[in-house]
Design a protein around this motif. Structure first.
Motif, PDB file in Angstrom:
ATOM      1  N   VAL A  75      -3.273   2.519  -3.574  1.00 11.51           N
ATOM      2  CA  VAL A  75      -2.725   3.847  -3.288  1.00 11.51           C
ATOM      3  C   VAL A  75      -3.787   4.650  -2.537  1.00 11.51           C
ATOM      4  O   VAL A  75      -4.956   4.663  -2.925  1.00 11.51           O
ATOM      5  N   HIS A  76      -3.354   5.261  -1.430  1.00 15.98           N
ATOM      6  CA  HIS A  76      -4.299   6.013  -0.596  1.00 15.98           C
ATOM      7  C   HIS A  76      -3.863   7.462  -0.506  1.00 15.98           C
ATOM      8  O   HIS A  76      -2.670   7.741  -0.391  1.00 15.98           O
ATOM      9  N   HIS A  86       0.845  -1.192   0.000  1.00 14.70           N
ATOM     10  CA  HIS A  86       0.000   0.000   0.000  1.00 14.70           C
ATOM     11  C   HIS A  86       0.874   1.234   0.000  1.00 14.70           C
ATOM     12  O   HIS A  86       1.833   1.316   0.765  1.00 14.70           O
ATOM     13  N   ALA A  87       0.538   2.187  -0.851  1.00 15.51           N
ATOM     14  CA  ALA A  87       1.239   3.461  -0.812  1.00 15.51           C
ATOM     15  C   ALA A  87       0.335   4.486  -0.148  1.00 15.51           C
ATOM     16  O   ALA A  87      -0.880   4.507  -0.382  1.00 15.51           O
ATOM     17  N   THR A 142       5.253   7.938   0.916  1.00 13.94           N
ATOM     18  CA  THR A 142       6.193   8.646   0.042  1.00 13.94           C
ATOM     19  C   THR A 142       5.518   9.843  -0.616  1.00 13.94           C
ATOM     20  O   THR A 142       4.292   9.947  -0.658  1.00 13.94           O
ATOM     21  N   HIS A 143       6.342  10.749  -1.109  1.00 15.02           N
ATOM     22  CA  HIS A 143       5.819  11.900  -1.839  1.00 15.02           C
ATOM     23  C   HIS A 143       5.969  11.722  -3.347  1.00 15.02           C
ATOM     24  O   HIS A 143       5.421  12.475  -4.121  1.00 15.02           O
ATOM     25  N   LEU A 145      -3.487   6.082  -9.597  1.00 18.88           N
ATOM     26  CA  LEU A 145      -3.650   7.302  -8.801  1.00 18.88           C
ATOM     27  C   LEU A 145      -2.319   8.045  -8.619  1.00 18.88           C
ATOM     28  O   LEU A 145      -2.280   9.278  -8.526  1.00 18.88           O
ATOM     29  N   VAL A 146      -1.221   7.289  -8.594  1.00 12.50           N
ATOM     30  CA  VAL A 146       0.092   7.901  -8.392  1.00 12.50           C
ATOM     31  C   VAL A 146       0.382   8.922  -9.481  1.00 12.50           C
ATOM     32  O   VAL A 146       0.839  10.033  -9.206  1.00 12.50           O
ATOM     33  N   GLU A 147       0.063   8.527 -10.705  1.00 15.96           N
ATOM     34  CA  GLU A 147       0.353   9.428 -11.818  1.00 15.96           C
ATOM     35  C   GLU A 147      -0.485  10.691 -11.766  1.00 15.96           C
ATOM     36  O   GLU A 147      -0.007  11.787 -12.055  1.00 15.96           O
ATOM     37  N   LYS A 148      -1.718  10.529 -11.351  1.00 17.04           N
ATOM     38  CA  LYS A 148      -2.592  11.688 -11.238  1.00 17.04           C
ATOM     39  C   LYS A 148      -2.038  12.682 -10.205  1.00 17.04           C
ATOM     40  O   LYS A 148      -1.997  13.890 -10.430  1.00 17.04           O
TER      41      LYS A 148
END
Ligand SMILES: Nc1ncnc2c1ncn2[C@@H]1O[C@H](COP(=O)(O)OP(=O)(O)OP(=O)(O)O)[C@@H](O)[C@H]1O
Ligand SMILES: [Mg+2]
Lengths: 469, 269
Positions: free
Chosen positions: B235-236, B37-38, B221-222, B251-254
């Protein structure tokens, strides 16, 4: 670096054999002190007249001096309560059953071999490892090194003893030095000839007997020009004593270009008053280091001193004190700069736990003319509990403009974040605290021979649990 | 100590106060064995507060909610008890402990986690080092791990985190993780401070351990760069003290492209 030393211990244990003592009769003076006792002690030891005179003069000085009224509370100290001389065989009379359980338990947990436990508890009077000792003894003799107990020195090297005794710590230096001079018994006499480098530390442990653990140890060490010697006194394991008063005097003369180091770890049982005078005089280009660990005894007063008499002489005092519940240390260090370009370094680390209290007096004196003298005093105190106490008293007396003195003191607590960090890796709170404390003491521990270092770390862990007898 | 191999970490409506101020405002999140999980969110949103709370830092006061590891509540347990149940936190700012070498610390920690102290106490073994993993055995193990992380052996003789550079501290955290073999690991900005090569080496180390241990991972992480190596399935977005949105890796890319402004508008926080 952590390393196993169990094997070493086992070897030592196996080579341990009892070592017959010449003095095999019992003797004990009456309780209390007086001229009759001094005469008796001297007669029993078969001492020459000059030594008797020395003792009598010291007794006279002792009687006239007032009790120190600073430092620790000596109000309960009653000199009439003690025995001032006892032959070793007397102590042997104590048996293992009388040794308090707390002390036995500590031996157990420290993993002290059986033979040593009995000695440390005062049940056995000898624990020399003859095979180790005798090969070293030959080596020392070959180089003209003298390493004997003080009684032997008075008998065999009277001129040397007479020349040096009380030249560094005068009889009247303080009340306890006078007491020691009147009743001294045990201690070591060491002479290292010019240019001789004693590679293996001289350990009192090698030739120790009950008398050396006695109440009035007197030690003289002379490092002749260009020589090098390390003397180690004491051990980390707790030493049980029914004698409540220990007053030692240690005098060291470091001649031109010589280097001496005196390491002691004191861990007397808590019923003991430990009042010790340690002083070294250092001549031109010589260096002296006191490495001083204090873990035991109830009340301690101790201020190892370096008198830097020759140009470029160097002195160092590195000390630790761990004051647990009911313990009070009034410790410190003195550096007296009498010559140009002398340097001193005083480092003190104290830990107070529960109601333990430790005070540190750092005294630096620079006389006029000691140009370019440099001194650094650093004392760090670590308080383990809210009610623990630590005090620092700097005494700085500099009469020379061209001298450089630094003094810094810190008081800290074990940080919550450090504890959390270590505990998050699986260490219990006790293990984590002990680790932080060991880290705090590391600058001291790394100056110790390895076997002492390992034992000291373990002992600190036990002391942290509050379970040391 | 016997450990169930796989562990599930369950955080339910967790509310936490720090110095009187509520920082966590109802966090709910579940990490199952083997999952990654991120957790991403703006500075000061409470991510580290969450990680410290999970590990049991005494400064954080729990005012509501529950944290369970395999159904057992962690909240009454001390940090070392949590560690021994398989929880690990690679900290954002590891503290230094002067005078304690990294080696001494690692050996003591690994020994405690593997029950050597317990065993010595039970069997009454009084030898000086009975509570520690035998020196030779541990030395070998450490050397192997330190090699995999491409760290210099000289670190072992240095005092714990003292004077370590930012990246060196982070590597040392992962070295600890490799030796302590947790079941659930929280990595709090382990990527910050790591150079490009170190990021890859450390990530590979984490992936290897996850494969070996079936470890559940919560990675704070940022930046996307870490998540290119350690690939999360979940991803949260953490915002103002709680998880406001959960989705897949897209979601990370967004977030990387748009930042957090839209979060407020969309989720009304
Ligand atoms: N001991 C404390 N005292 C007061 N406020 C605190 C304390 N610890 C944390 N806070 C506050 O709690 C909030 C959350 O902090 P936290 O460190 O959890 O944020 P974060 O999400 O990890 O941020 P970053 O991305 O910068 O690491 C911040 O506003 C911080 O100032
Ligand atoms: Mg953070």
């Amino acid at each position: 670096m952590a390393n196993d030393y169990d094997d070493l211990r086992q070897i030592k244990d196996q080579t341990q054999e009892d070592f017959a003592t010449e003095i095999d009769y019992a003797y004990q003076t009456r309780r209390g002190l007086g001229e009759d006792i001094v005469r008796e002690v001297s007669a029993v030891k078969g001492e020459p007249q000059w030594m008797l005179d020395f003792r009598l003069k010291a007794l006279d000085t002792f009687m006239k001096m007032p009790m120190p009224t600073w430092g620790v509370d000596l109000g309960l100290l009653d000199f009439e309560e003690f025995y001032y001389f006892m032959r070793s065989t007397e102590r042997k009379a104590r048996n293992w059953e009388e040794v308090p359980d707390a002390i036995k338990d500590t031996f157990e947990r420290l993993g002290i071999p059986e033979a040593e436990r009995r000695f440390l508890a005062g049940v056995e009077t000898q624990m020399d490892s003859e095979s180790v000792y005798s090969s070293l003894k030959e080596e020392w003799q070959r180089h003209g090194i003298i390493f004997v107990d003080m009684d032997t020195a008075v008998r065999e090297y009277p001129d040397l003893v007479r020349e040096h005794i009380s030249t560094i710590v005068p009889i009247g230096d303080n009340k306890f030095a006078a007491l020691n001079s009147a009743f001294w018994s045990g201690g070591s006499f060491v002479y290292v000839p010019k240019g001789v480098d004693v590679e293996i530390p001289l350990q009192a442990y090698f030739r120790i007997n009950a008398q050396n653990l006695g109440q009035f140890e007197r030690t003289i060490i002379i490092a002749d020009e260009g020589s090098n010697v390390h003397y180690i006194e004491g051990c980390t394991a707790p030493q049980y004593s029914t004698w409540a008063l220990h007053t030692g005097v240690i005098e060291i003369l470091v001649k031109k270009g010589a280097h001496a180091r005196y390491t002691t770890i004191q861990n007397w049982s808590r019923n003991v008053y430990n009042l010790v005078t340690q002083r070294a005089v250092v001549e031109e280009d010589g260096s002296m280091a006191w490495v001083d660990g204090n873990l035991g005894s109830g009340i301690t007063m101790k201020y190892p001193a370096v008198v830097l008499r020759g140009p470029r002489a160097r002195g160092e005092v590195l000390s630790i004190a761990f004051a647990g519940d009911g313990q009070h240390y009034d410790a410190g260090a003195k550096a007296i700069h009498l010559a140009p370009h002398t340097t001193s370094l005083i480092t003190s680390k104290s830990i107070s736990k529960g109601l333990g209290r430790s005070g540190f007096r750092g005294m630096v004196r620079v006389v006029p003319g000691a140009v370019g003298a440099q001194s650094k005093v650093a004392c760090d105190a670590l308080l383990l509990d809210p009610e623990s106490r630590s005090d620092t008293y700097p005494y700085i007396d500099v009469s020379e403009d061209e001298a450089q003195i630094e003094h810094e003191a810190t008081v800290s607590k074990i940080s919550e974040d450090q504890l959390f960090y270590l505990m998050s890796r699986g260490l219990s709170e006790k293990e984590a605290s002990a680790m932080i404390v060991n880290g705090f003491l590391e600058p001291f521990v790394k100056e110790l021979p390895m076997e002492y270092a390992v034992e000291l770390n373990r002992l600190i862990a036990l002391q942290m649990e509050g379970s040391v007898g | 100590m016997e450990q169930t191999l796989a562990q599930t970490l369950e955080i339910r409506d967790l509310h936490v106060r720090v110095e009187g101020k509520e920082i966590l405002k109802g966090v709910t999140l579940t990490v199952r064995p083997g999952e990654t999980h991120a957790l991403m969110g703006p500075n000061g949103s409470g991510k580290s507060t969450l990680s410290y709370t999970l590990m049991g830092h005494p400064k954080y006061e729990i005012v509501g909610g529950e944290v369970l590891l395999n159904g057992e509540s962690l909240l009454a347990l001390s940090p070392d008890e949590r560690a021994r149940r398989g929880l690990f936190l690679a900290m954002q700012y590891p503290v230094s402990v002067p005078g304690v070498t990294l080696y001494t610390f690692l050996r003591a920690a690994a020994s405690a986690m593997r029950g050597y102290g317990e065993a010595a106490r039970r069997s009454g073994d009084q030898r000086l080092h009975a509570h520690l993993i035998p020196a030779r055995e541990f030395r070998q193990e450490v050397n192997a791990e330190i090699g995999k992380l491409k760290m210099d052996q000289a670190f072992l003789n240095r005092y714990l985190n003292e004077g370590f550079s930012g990246g060196e501290k982070k590597r040392a955290e992962i070295l600890q993780m490799a030796l302590l073999k947790p079941r659930i690991a929280i990595l709090d900005e382990t990527d910050s401070g790591l150079d490009i090569d170190a990021l890859r080496i450390v990530s590979e180390g984490v992936n290897r351990l996850q494969a070996e241990l079936g470890m559940g991972l919560l990675v704070i992480t940022h930046y996307q760069r870490l998540l290119n190596y350690i690939r999360p399935e979940h991803v949260h977005i953490f915002y103002n003290g709680r998880v406001v949105h959960s989705a897949g890796p897209e979601l990370v890319e967004k977030l990387e492209a748009q930042g957090y402004d839209w979060v407020q508008a969309e989720f009304g926080v």
